[in-house]
Design a protein around this motif. Structure first.
Motif, short mmCIF file in Angstrom:
data_model
loop_
_atom_site.label_atom_id
_atom_site.label_comp_id
_atom_site.label_asym_id
_atom_site.label_seq_id
_atom_site.Cartn_x
_atom_site.Cartn_y
_atom_site.Cartn_z
N ALA A 12 0.84 -1.21 0.00
CA ALA A 12 0.00 0.00 0.00
C ALA A 12 0.87 1.25 0.00
N VAL A 13 0.60 2.15 -0.94
CA VAL A 13 1.33 3.43 -1.04
C VAL A 13 0.35 4.54 -0.68
N THR A 14 0.68 5.31 0.34
CA THR A 14 -0.29 6.26 0.89
C THR A 14 -0.57 7.44 -0.05
N LEU A 19 -8.50 10.76 1.51
CA LEU A 19 -9.08 10.72 2.86
C LEU A 19 -10.41 11.45 2.91
N GLU A 20 -11.37 10.84 3.59
CA GLU A 20 -12.68 11.45 3.82
C GLU A 20 -12.63 12.25 5.13
N PRO A 21 -13.57 13.17 5.32
CA PRO A 21 -13.60 13.92 6.58
C PRO A 21 -13.62 12.98 7.78
N GLY A 22 -12.77 13.25 8.74
CA GLY A 22 -12.70 12.41 9.94
C GLY A 22 -11.69 11.28 9.84
N GLU A 23 -11.21 11.01 8.63
CA GLU A 23 -10.21 9.96 8.45
C GLU A 23 -8.80 10.54 8.57
N THR A 24 -7.87 9.70 8.97
CA THR A 24 -6.45 10.05 8.95
C THR A 24 -5.70 8.93 8.25
N LEU A 25 -4.45 9.20 7.88
CA LEU A 25 -3.65 8.13 7.26
C LEU A 25 -3.53 6.94 8.20
N VAL A 26 -3.43 7.21 9.48
CA VAL A 26 -3.28 6.12 10.44
C VAL A 26 -4.54 5.27 10.52
N THR A 27 -5.71 5.90 10.61
CA THR A 27 -6.94 5.11 10.73
C THR A 27 -7.21 4.29 9.47
N VAL A 28 -6.97 4.90 8.31
CA VAL A 28 -7.19 4.19 7.05
C VAL A 28 -6.17 3.07 6.87
N SER A 57 6.18 8.45 12.30
CA SER A 57 6.28 7.91 13.65
C SER A 57 5.00 7.17 14.04
N LEU A 58 3.86 7.77 13.70
CA LEU A 58 2.58 7.12 13.98
C LEU A 58 2.42 5.84 13.18
N LEU A 59 2.80 5.89 11.91
CA LEU A 59 2.68 4.71 11.05
C LEU A 59 3.65 3.61 11.46
N LEU A 191 -6.57 1.11 -3.14
CA LEU A 191 -6.74 0.78 -1.72
C LEU A 191 -7.27 1.95 -0.91
N PHE A 192 -6.84 3.17 -1.23
CA PHE A 192 -7.22 4.32 -0.41
C PHE A 192 -8.55 4.96 -0.84
#
Length: 211
Positions: A12-14, A19-28, A57-59, A191-192
């Motif tokens: 998966a390549v970010t 991203l939809e409202p409320g989503e973050t890269l981490v949650t998705v 760092s989060l990922l 994927l995203f």
């Protein structure tokens, strides 16, 4: 090997633009990892260094939890700083040898190749895997040319390291790569973008198993 074909199966390549409202890269990304994605690359061309480090760092914490490699695009320096699994460098980015000198032998280094000559050169320079494309054009880059499937096959035969197909890969065209010899596929919008990301992952994994 620092990375194997199984780990490169569904890469998966970010892309934050999906991203939809409320989503973050981490949650998705966690949705994708739960469903079976085997490798993650942070590729966000318009982030500042500070933003990349924060997101990486989060990922990293997330990918460590799922025991999946985190690759940083273009930036060996930031990959080292955050302790990512590795870096992916393109032909116009910092060279593979320079990246290896900076990162050492324990980091994964991926290289890009568009023909057999470039693939062999990247392997000789010390790349651990190759990203080859754009096999079906690209929705994220404008200065790319399409890589014929026959050339992809030739690259897979010529090198000993795993090869990942990239560039416009989706669940409709992925079966066209059957018999090419790829270890897996790198996917961005396929994927995203979908609302049901788990279903998208399952479909990709099923198709990859078939080819």
């Amino acid at each position: 090997m620092k990375i194997n074909a199984r780990q490169l199966n569904l890469y998966a390549v970010t892309d934050r633009s999906w991203l939809e409202p409320g989503e973050t890269l981490v949650t998705v990304t966690e949705e994708l990892l739960k469903a079976g994605v085997t490798c993650v690359q942070l590729r966000e061309k318009h982030m500042s260094d500070e933003e990349i480090l924060k997101e990486a760092s989060l990922l990293k914490d997330l990918c460590d939890r799922y025991r999946v490699p985190l690759i940083i695009n273009d930036r060996p320096d930031l990959a080292k700083k955050v302790g990512a699994s590795g870096v992916h460098v393109g032909l116009s980015d910092m060279g593979i040898q320079k990246a290896r000198k900076l990162l050492g032998e324990d980091f994964i280094i991926g290289g890009s190749a568009h023909n057999v000559e470039e693939a062999l050169a990247a392997e000789a320079a010390g790349a651990d895997y190759l990203g080859c494309g754009a096999v079906f054009g690209s929705t994220t880059k404008t200065n790319v040319t399409q890589l014929p499937v026959e050339t992809l096959k030739a690259i897979c035969k010529a090198v000993k390291i795993p090869v990942v197909a990239i560039g416009g890969v989706n669940s409709d065209n992925l079966p066209l790569l059957a018999g090419s010899g790829i270890a897996g596929a790198a996917v961005v919008s396929g994927l995203f973008k979908p609302t049901d990301k788990a279903a998208a992952v399952r479909r990709f994994l099923s198709q990859l198993k078939a080819i």
